[in-house]
Design a protein around this motif. Structure first.
Motif, PDB file in Angstrom:
ATOM      1  N   ARG A  22       0.853  -1.195  -0.054  1.00 40.49           N
ATOM      2  CA  ARG A  22       0.036  -0.027   0.126  1.00 40.49           C
ATOM      3  C   ARG A  22       0.930   1.212  -0.010  1.00 40.49           C
ATOM      4  O   ARG A  22       1.748   1.307   0.703  1.00 40.49           O
ATOM      5  N   THR A  37      -3.596   2.636  -4.767  1.00 38.74           N
ATOM      6  CA  THR A  37      -3.772   1.806  -3.747  1.00 38.74           C
ATOM      7  C   THR A  37      -5.503   1.447  -3.508  1.00 38.74           C
ATOM      8  O   THR A  37      -5.743   0.347  -3.332  1.00 38.74           O
ATOM      9  N   VAL A  38      -6.162   2.658  -3.645  1.00 40.04           N
ATOM     10  CA  VAL A  38      -7.538   2.518  -3.728  1.00 40.04           C
ATOM     11  C   VAL A  38      -8.249   1.589  -4.593  1.00 40.04           C
ATOM     12  O   VAL A  38      -8.917   0.756  -4.434  1.00 40.04           O
ATOM     13  N   THR A  39      -7.797   1.965  -5.985  1.00 39.92           N
ATOM     14  CA  THR A  39      -8.387   1.196  -7.168  1.00 39.92           C
ATOM     15  C   THR A  39      -7.670  -0.360  -7.140  1.00 39.92           C
ATOM     16  O   THR A  39      -8.412  -1.218  -7.729  1.00 39.92           O
ATOM     17  N   VAL A  41      -8.082  -2.270  -4.697  1.00 38.76           N
ATOM     18  CA  VAL A  41      -8.706  -3.094  -3.898  1.00 38.76           C
ATOM     19  C   VAL A  41      -9.581  -4.083  -4.864  1.00 38.76           C
ATOM     20  O   VAL A  41     -10.375  -5.009  -4.499  1.00 38.76           O
ATOM     21  N   GLU A 238     -11.402  -0.128 -13.382  1.00 41.77           N
ATOM     22  CA  GLU A 238     -10.516   0.748 -12.520  1.00 41.77           C
ATOM     23  C   GLU A 238      -9.821   1.702 -12.989  1.00 41.77           C
ATOM     24  O   GLU A 238      -9.378   2.582 -12.057  1.00 41.77           O
ATOM     25  N   ALA A 298     -14.921   2.338  -3.328  1.00 37.88           N
ATOM     26  CA  ALA A 298     -13.629   1.483  -3.276  1.00 37.88           C
ATOM     27  C   ALA A 298     -12.667   2.139  -2.092  1.00 37.88           C
ATOM     28  O   ALA A 298     -11.658   1.342  -1.548  1.00 37.88           O
ATOM     29  N   LEU A 301     -13.864   0.714   1.120  1.00 35.12           N
ATOM     30  CA  LEU A 301     -13.482  -0.730   1.418  1.00 35.12           C
ATOM     31  C   LEU A 301     -12.092  -0.861   1.756  1.00 35.12           C
ATOM     32  O   LEU A 301     -11.765  -1.730   2.484  1.00 35.12           O
ATOM     33  N   THR A 302     -11.264  -0.077   1.169  1.00 37.03           N
ATOM     34  CA  THR A 302      -9.949  -0.188   1.333  1.00 37.03           C
ATOM     35  C   THR A 302      -9.571   0.264   2.768  1.00 37.03           C
ATOM     36  O   THR A 302      -8.699  -0.385   3.470  1.00 37.03           O
ATOM     37  N   LYS A 303     -10.140   1.308   3.428  1.00 33.79           N
ATOM     38  CA  LYS A 303      -9.916   1.703   4.657  1.00 33.79           C
ATOM     39  C   LYS A 303     -10.395   0.636   5.628  1.00 33.79           C
ATOM     40  O   LYS A 303      -9.764   0.487   6.711  1.00 33.79           O
ATOM     41  N   LEU A 305     -10.464  -2.553   5.208  1.00 37.88           N
ATOM     42  CA  LEU A 305      -9.808  -3.722   5.220  1.00 37.88           C
ATOM     43  C   LEU A 305      -8.417  -3.413   5.777  1.00 37.88           C
ATOM     44  O   LEU A 305      -7.864  -4.431   6.546  1.00 37.88           O
TER      45      LEU A 305
END
Length: 344
Positions: A22, A37-39, A41, A238, A298, A301-303, A305
Protein backbone atom coordinates in the motif's frame (compact mmCIF):
# COMPACT_ATOMS: atom_id res chain seq x y z
CA UNK A 1 3.32 35.76 -10.34
CA UNK A 2 1.47 33.82 -13.02
CA UNK A 3 -1.87 32.27 -12.24
CA UNK A 4 -2.12 28.51 -11.85
CA UNK A 5 -3.67 28.18 -15.33
CA UNK A 6 -0.61 29.85 -16.84
CA UNK A 7 1.92 27.52 -15.26
CA UNK A 8 2.97 23.93 -15.57
CA UNK A 9 2.31 21.95 -12.43
CA UNK A 10 4.52 19.22 -10.99
CA UNK A 11 4.22 17.25 -7.76
CA UNK A 12 5.81 18.25 -4.48
CA UNK A 13 5.13 16.53 -1.19
CA UNK A 14 6.84 15.50 2.00
CA UNK A 15 7.25 11.86 1.12
CA UNK A 16 5.79 8.54 0.10
CA UNK A 17 5.45 5.55 2.41
CA UNK A 18 5.11 1.94 1.24
CA UNK A 19 3.47 -0.49 3.68
CA UNK A 20 2.39 -4.03 2.68
CA UNK A 21 1.93 -3.13 -1.00
CA UNK A 22 0.00 0.00 0.00
CA UNK A 23 1.21 3.50 -0.78
CA UNK A 24 0.63 6.58 1.33
CA UNK A 25 1.37 10.22 0.56
CA UNK A 26 2.76 12.04 3.60
CA UNK A 27 1.60 15.65 3.26
CA UNK A 28 2.11 17.78 6.34
CA UNK A 29 0.57 15.85 9.23
CA UNK A 30 -1.74 13.92 6.87
CA UNK A 31 -1.19 10.32 5.76
CA UNK A 32 -3.24 9.87 2.59
CA UNK A 33 -3.91 6.69 0.63
CA UNK A 34 -2.79 6.77 -3.00
CA UNK A 35 -5.42 6.49 -5.72
CA UNK A 36 -3.69 3.42 -7.14
CA UNK A 37 -3.90 1.72 -3.74
CA UNK A 38 -7.62 2.48 -3.65
CA UNK A 39 -8.29 1.02 -7.10
CA UNK A 40 -6.04 -1.92 -6.24
CA UNK A 41 -8.79 -3.26 -3.99
CA UNK A 42 -10.68 -4.34 -7.12
CA UNK A 43 -10.04 -7.95 -8.15
CA UNK A 44 -8.20 -8.11 -11.47
CA UNK A 45 -8.60 -11.41 -13.29
CA UNK A 46 -6.29 -10.19 -16.03
CA UNK A 47 -3.42 -9.95 -13.53
CA UNK A 48 -4.03 -13.51 -12.37
CA UNK A 49 -3.89 -14.76 -15.94
CA UNK A 50 -0.77 -12.65 -16.53
CA UNK A 51 0.98 -14.23 -13.52
CA UNK A 52 0.01 -17.73 -14.64
CA UNK A 53 1.19 -17.07 -18.20
CA UNK A 54 4.55 -15.80 -16.95
CA UNK A 55 5.07 -18.98 -14.94
CA UNK A 56 4.06 -21.20 -17.88
CA UNK A 57 6.42 -19.36 -20.24
CA UNK A 58 9.27 -19.77 -17.77
CA UNK A 59 8.58 -23.50 -17.44
CA UNK A 60 8.93 -24.07 -21.19
CA UNK A 61 11.98 -21.80 -21.44
CA UNK A 62 13.81 -23.51 -18.56
CA UNK A 63 12.41 -27.04 -18.86
CA UNK A 64 15.72 -28.96 -18.50
CA UNK A 65 16.63 -27.04 -15.32
CA UNK A 66 13.16 -27.56 -13.90
CA UNK A 67 13.33 -31.33 -14.50
CA UNK A 68 16.66 -31.48 -12.65
CA UNK A 69 15.27 -29.33 -9.83
CA UNK A 70 12.28 -31.65 -9.44
CA UNK A 71 14.74 -34.37 -8.38
CA UNK A 72 16.81 -32.13 -6.09
CA UNK A 73 16.04 -31.94 -2.38
CA UNK A 74 15.23 -28.49 -0.91
CA UNK A 75 18.33 -26.63 0.22
CA UNK A 76 16.60 -25.25 3.31
CA UNK A 77 17.50 -21.65 2.51
CA UNK A 78 14.78 -20.90 -0.02
CA UNK A 79 12.93 -18.41 2.17
CA UNK A 80 16.00 -16.55 3.44
CA UNK A 81 16.90 -13.07 2.24
CA UNK A 82 20.54 -12.10 2.75
CA UNK A 83 21.62 -8.47 3.16
CA UNK A 84 24.39 -8.59 0.55
CA UNK A 85 23.86 -7.94 -3.16
CA UNK A 86 23.15 -10.58 -5.80
CA UNK A 87 26.78 -10.76 -6.92
CA UNK A 88 27.81 -12.28 -3.57
CA UNK A 89 27.07 -15.82 -2.34
CA UNK A 90 27.16 -17.12 1.23
CA UNK A 91 26.20 -20.31 3.10
CA UNK A 92 22.77 -18.85 3.93
CA UNK A 93 21.86 -18.01 0.33
CA UNK A 94 19.16 -19.90 -1.49
CA UNK A 95 20.73 -22.36 -3.93
CA UNK A 96 18.35 -21.38 -6.78
CA UNK A 97 18.60 -24.92 -8.12
CA UNK A 98 16.54 -27.17 -5.83
CA UNK A 99 12.85 -27.96 -6.14
CA UNK A 100 11.80 -25.40 -3.51
CA UNK A 101 13.93 -22.60 -4.99
CA UNK A 102 12.71 -23.19 -8.54
CA UNK A 103 9.10 -23.37 -7.37
CA UNK A 104 9.47 -20.03 -5.61
CA UNK A 105 11.14 -18.51 -8.67
CA UNK A 106 8.27 -19.65 -10.90
CA UNK A 107 5.63 -18.32 -8.48
CA UNK A 108 7.34 -14.90 -8.34
CA UNK A 109 8.18 -14.67 -12.04
CA UNK A 110 5.37 -12.18 -12.66
CA UNK A 111 6.71 -9.85 -9.95
CA UNK A 112 9.97 -9.43 -11.86
CA UNK A 113 8.12 -8.71 -15.09
CA UNK A 114 5.71 -6.30 -13.36
CA UNK A 115 8.66 -4.39 -11.92
CA UNK A 116 10.19 -4.16 -15.39
CA UNK A 117 6.93 -2.90 -16.87
CA UNK A 118 6.54 -0.33 -14.08
CA UNK A 119 10.08 0.92 -14.71
CA UNK A 120 9.36 1.25 -18.44
CA UNK A 121 6.22 3.22 -17.65
CA UNK A 122 8.07 5.55 -15.30
CA UNK A 123 10.78 6.31 -17.86
CA UNK A 124 8.17 6.87 -20.57
CA UNK A 125 6.34 9.34 -18.34
CA UNK A 126 9.62 11.17 -17.73
CA UNK A 127 10.05 11.65 -21.49
CA UNK A 128 6.47 12.93 -21.79
CA UNK A 129 6.90 15.37 -18.91
CA UNK A 130 10.15 16.70 -20.40
CA UNK A 131 8.40 17.27 -23.73
CA UNK A 132 5.56 19.15 -22.01
CA UNK A 133 8.12 21.59 -20.59
CA UNK A 134 10.61 21.88 -23.45
CA UNK A 135 8.86 20.69 -26.60
CA UNK A 136 11.65 18.20 -27.25
CA UNK A 137 12.03 14.46 -26.80
CA UNK A 138 14.97 13.93 -24.48
CA UNK A 139 17.31 10.95 -24.95
CA UNK A 140 15.71 7.67 -23.93
CA UNK A 141 16.52 3.97 -23.68
CA UNK A 142 15.86 1.67 -26.61
CA UNK A 143 13.41 -0.50 -24.67
CA UNK A 144 10.86 2.32 -24.38
CA UNK A 145 11.23 3.49 -27.98
CA UNK A 146 7.85 2.00 -29.05
CA UNK A 147 6.02 3.96 -26.36
CA UNK A 148 7.82 7.21 -27.13
CA UNK A 149 6.99 6.82 -30.83
CA UNK A 150 3.35 6.22 -29.91
CA UNK A 151 3.34 9.42 -27.83
CA UNK A 152 4.80 11.41 -30.73
CA UNK A 153 2.08 10.01 -32.99
CA UNK A 154 -0.56 11.08 -30.44
CA UNK A 155 0.84 14.62 -30.26
CA UNK A 156 0.87 14.92 -34.05
CA UNK A 157 -2.62 13.49 -34.50
CA UNK A 158 -4.19 15.98 -32.11
CA UNK A 159 -2.01 18.98 -32.91
CA UNK A 160 -0.64 19.35 -29.38
CA UNK A 161 2.13 21.65 -28.22
CA UNK A 162 3.76 22.06 -24.80
CA UNK A 163 1.28 24.90 -24.17
CA UNK A 164 -1.51 22.34 -24.55
CA UNK A 165 -0.44 20.85 -21.22
CA UNK A 166 -2.07 22.96 -18.51
CA UNK A 167 -0.63 20.59 -15.90
CA UNK A 168 2.05 17.93 -16.05
CA UNK A 169 2.60 15.15 -13.47
CA UNK A 170 0.51 17.09 -10.94
CA UNK A 171 -0.05 16.16 -7.31
CA UNK A 172 -3.75 16.17 -6.38
CA UNK A 173 -4.91 16.10 -2.76
CA UNK A 174 -8.18 15.31 -1.01
CA UNK A 175 -7.52 15.49 2.73
CA UNK A 176 -11.22 15.36 3.53
CA UNK A 177 -11.68 11.97 1.86
CA UNK A 178 -8.18 10.81 2.81
CA UNK A 179 -6.42 10.23 -0.50
CA UNK A 180 -3.92 11.79 -2.91
CA UNK A 181 -2.31 10.91 -6.23
CA UNK A 182 -0.17 12.03 -9.13
CA UNK A 183 -2.04 12.62 -12.35
CA UNK A 184 -0.19 12.73 -15.66
CA UNK A 185 -1.71 16.10 -16.41
CA UNK A 186 -4.46 18.21 -17.91
CA UNK A 187 -4.43 18.75 -21.68
CA UNK A 188 -6.36 21.37 -23.68
CA UNK A 189 -7.59 20.08 -27.05
CA UNK A 190 -8.49 22.62 -29.73
CA UNK A 191 -11.17 21.72 -32.26
CA UNK A 192 -9.41 23.68 -34.99
CA UNK A 193 -6.07 21.91 -34.48
CA UNK A 194 -6.65 18.69 -36.46
CA UNK A 195 -9.59 16.57 -37.67
CA UNK A 196 -8.97 14.13 -34.80
CA UNK A 197 -9.08 16.98 -32.28
CA UNK A 198 -12.32 18.26 -33.84
CA UNK A 199 -13.94 14.83 -33.44
CA UNK A 200 -12.77 14.60 -29.84
CA UNK A 201 -14.14 18.05 -28.96
CA UNK A 202 -17.38 17.09 -30.70
CA UNK A 203 -17.71 13.92 -28.60
CA UNK A 204 -17.17 15.79 -25.34
CA UNK A 205 -19.31 18.85 -26.09
CA UNK A 206 -21.96 17.03 -28.16
CA UNK A 207 -21.62 19.76 -30.80
CA UNK A 208 -21.01 18.79 -34.42
CA UNK A 209 -17.34 18.82 -35.37
CA UNK A 210 -17.66 21.44 -38.11
CA UNK A 211 -19.49 23.81 -35.80
CA UNK A 212 -16.98 23.15 -33.00
CA UNK A 213 -14.18 24.16 -35.40
CA UNK A 214 -16.06 27.26 -36.50
CA UNK A 215 -16.66 28.32 -32.90
CA UNK A 216 -13.05 27.60 -31.92
CA UNK A 217 -14.14 25.32 -29.08
CA UNK A 218 -11.69 23.67 -26.72
CA UNK A 219 -11.97 20.99 -24.04
CA UNK A 220 -9.70 20.44 -21.06
CA UNK A 221 -9.26 16.77 -20.15
CA UNK A 222 -7.51 15.20 -17.20
CA UNK A 223 -5.37 12.46 -18.76
CA UNK A 224 -3.50 9.35 -17.73
CA UNK A 225 -0.92 7.72 -20.02
CA UNK A 226 -0.78 3.91 -19.94
CA UNK A 227 1.86 1.73 -21.57
CA UNK A 228 0.76 -1.67 -22.85
CA UNK A 229 3.19 -4.32 -24.05
CA UNK A 230 0.63 -6.31 -26.04
CA UNK A 231 -1.03 -5.42 -29.30
CA UNK A 232 -4.46 -3.88 -29.60
CA UNK A 233 -6.19 -1.58 -27.10
CA UNK A 234 -7.33 -2.94 -23.74
CA UNK A 235 -8.90 -0.86 -20.98
CA UNK A 236 -10.26 -1.71 -17.52
CA UNK A 237 -12.96 -0.14 -15.30
CA UNK A 238 -10.55 0.56 -12.43
CA UNK A 239 -8.60 2.87 -14.75
CA UNK A 240 -11.69 5.08 -14.99
CA UNK A 241 -11.96 5.07 -11.18
CA UNK A 242 -8.33 6.17 -10.89
CA UNK A 243 -8.98 9.10 -13.24
CA UNK A 244 -12.15 9.90 -11.29
CA UNK A 245 -10.27 10.15 -8.01
CA UNK A 246 -7.78 12.54 -9.57
CA UNK A 247 -10.43 14.68 -11.21
CA UNK A 248 -12.53 15.10 -8.06
CA UNK A 249 -9.67 16.00 -5.73
CA UNK A 250 -10.25 19.62 -4.65
CA UNK A 251 -6.59 20.62 -4.38
CA UNK A 252 -3.61 20.64 -6.72
CA UNK A 253 -0.06 21.62 -5.82
CA UNK A 254 2.55 23.57 -7.79
CA UNK A 255 6.14 22.40 -7.66
CA UNK A 256 8.42 24.23 -5.30
CA UNK A 257 6.04 26.22 -3.14
CA UNK A 258 3.93 23.61 -1.26
CA UNK A 259 0.91 25.89 -1.68
CA UNK A 260 -2.53 24.38 -2.20
CA UNK A 261 -4.46 25.66 -5.22
CA UNK A 262 -8.01 24.83 -6.33
CA UNK A 263 -8.16 21.93 -8.76
CA UNK A 264 -8.18 22.95 -12.42
CA UNK A 265 -11.70 22.72 -13.90
CA UNK A 266 -11.92 19.99 -16.54
CA UNK A 267 -14.48 18.73 -19.04
CA UNK A 268 -13.77 15.06 -18.43
CA UNK A 269 -11.08 12.39 -18.30
CA UNK A 270 -9.19 10.44 -20.94
CA UNK A 271 -6.92 7.40 -20.93
CA UNK A 272 -4.12 7.40 -23.51
CA UNK A 273 -2.72 3.94 -24.16
CA UNK A 274 0.74 3.76 -25.73
CA UNK A 275 1.63 0.46 -27.41
CA UNK A 276 4.26 -0.89 -29.83
CA UNK A 277 1.55 -1.06 -32.50
CA UNK A 278 0.16 2.45 -31.95
CA UNK A 279 -1.75 4.73 -29.60
CA UNK A 280 -5.40 4.70 -28.52
CA UNK A 281 -7.01 7.63 -26.65
CA UNK A 282 -10.18 6.59 -24.84
CA UNK A 283 -12.61 8.92 -23.08
CA UNK A 284 -13.58 7.63 -19.63
CA UNK A 285 -16.61 8.36 -17.46
CA UNK A 286 -15.36 10.41 -14.51
CA UNK A 287 -18.63 11.98 -13.37
CA UNK A 288 -19.85 12.80 -9.88
CA UNK A 289 -21.88 9.59 -9.98
CA UNK A 290 -18.76 7.53 -10.76
CA UNK A 291 -16.93 9.31 -7.95
CA UNK A 292 -19.60 8.65 -5.33
CA UNK A 293 -20.79 5.20 -6.41
CA UNK A 294 -17.44 3.89 -7.57
CA UNK A 295 -14.33 5.58 -6.23
CA UNK A 296 -15.59 6.44 -2.75
CA UNK A 297 -16.95 2.92 -2.30
CA UNK A 298 -13.53 1.50 -3.23
CA UNK A 299 -11.89 3.99 -0.85
CA UNK A 300 -14.21 2.96 2.00
CA UNK A 301 -13.55 -0.73 1.38
CA UNK A 302 -9.79 -0.14 1.31
CA UNK A 303 -9.90 1.72 4.63
CA UNK A 304 -12.05 -0.99 6.22
CA UNK A 305 -9.67 -3.74 5.11
CA UNK A 306 -6.70 -1.82 6.53
CA UNK A 307 -8.27 -0.70 9.80
CA UNK A 308 -10.79 -3.41 10.66
CA UNK A 309 -10.47 -6.29 8.22
CA UNK A 310 -8.06 -8.43 10.24
CA UNK A 311 -10.04 -7.92 13.45
CA UNK A 312 -13.21 -9.12 11.73
CA UNK A 313 -11.92 -12.70 11.76
CA UNK A 314 -9.53 -12.57 14.72
CA UNK A 315 -9.93 -14.98 17.64
CA UNK A 316 -9.06 -12.10 19.95
CA UNK A 317 -12.02 -9.93 18.94
CA UNK A 318 -14.59 -11.79 21.04
CA UNK A 319 -12.93 -12.61 24.36
CA UNK A 320 -14.45 -14.65 27.15
CA UNK A 321 -15.49 -12.65 30.21
CA UNK A 322 -13.35 -13.16 33.30
CA UNK A 323 -14.77 -15.14 36.20
CA UNK A 324 -14.93 -13.73 39.73
CA UNK A 325 -12.13 -16.09 40.78
CA UNK A 326 -9.92 -14.99 37.86
CA UNK A 327 -10.41 -11.32 38.71
CA UNK A 328 -9.54 -12.06 42.37
CA UNK A 329 -6.33 -13.87 41.37
CA UNK A 330 -5.32 -11.00 39.07
CA UNK A 331 -5.94 -8.45 41.84
CA UNK A 332 -3.86 -10.51 44.27
CA UNK A 333 -0.95 -10.68 41.83
CA UNK A 334 -1.06 -6.94 41.23
CA UNK A 335 -1.15 -6.29 44.99
CA UNK A 336 1.80 -8.57 45.57
CA UNK A 337 3.79 -6.86 42.84
CA UNK A 338 3.30 -3.38 44.33
CA UNK A 339 6.22 -2.17 46.48
CA UNK A 340 5.65 -2.00 50.24
CA UNK A 341 5.18 1.52 51.67
CA UNK A 342 8.34 3.07 53.09
CA UNK A 343 8.71 3.19 56.87
CA UNK A 344 8.06 6.50 58.57
Amino acid sequence: MNTIADRHISPTFHGVEEVDDRRYYLIGDARLLSCTTVTGVIAKDALLRYAANQAVAAVFAELPSIVIASRTKPCGNTGRRCDHDNTTRCDNCACRECKACIARWLSERHIEHSARRADEGTRTHDVIEWWSYHGQIKPYDADIAPYVKAFEAFVAEYGLTPESFLASEALVINKGAGYAGTTDGVIRFRADATPAAAKLVSRVTQIQAKRAVKLGLTVDLLVDFKTREGEGPKFYPEQALQLTGYRHAPVIRIKGDDVDHPMLPTDGGMLIQLRPDGVTPRLAVTTERTYRRGFLYALGLTKWLIEEGAAAVSSHTFVLPETVAARARKAAKQSAAEPAPAAA
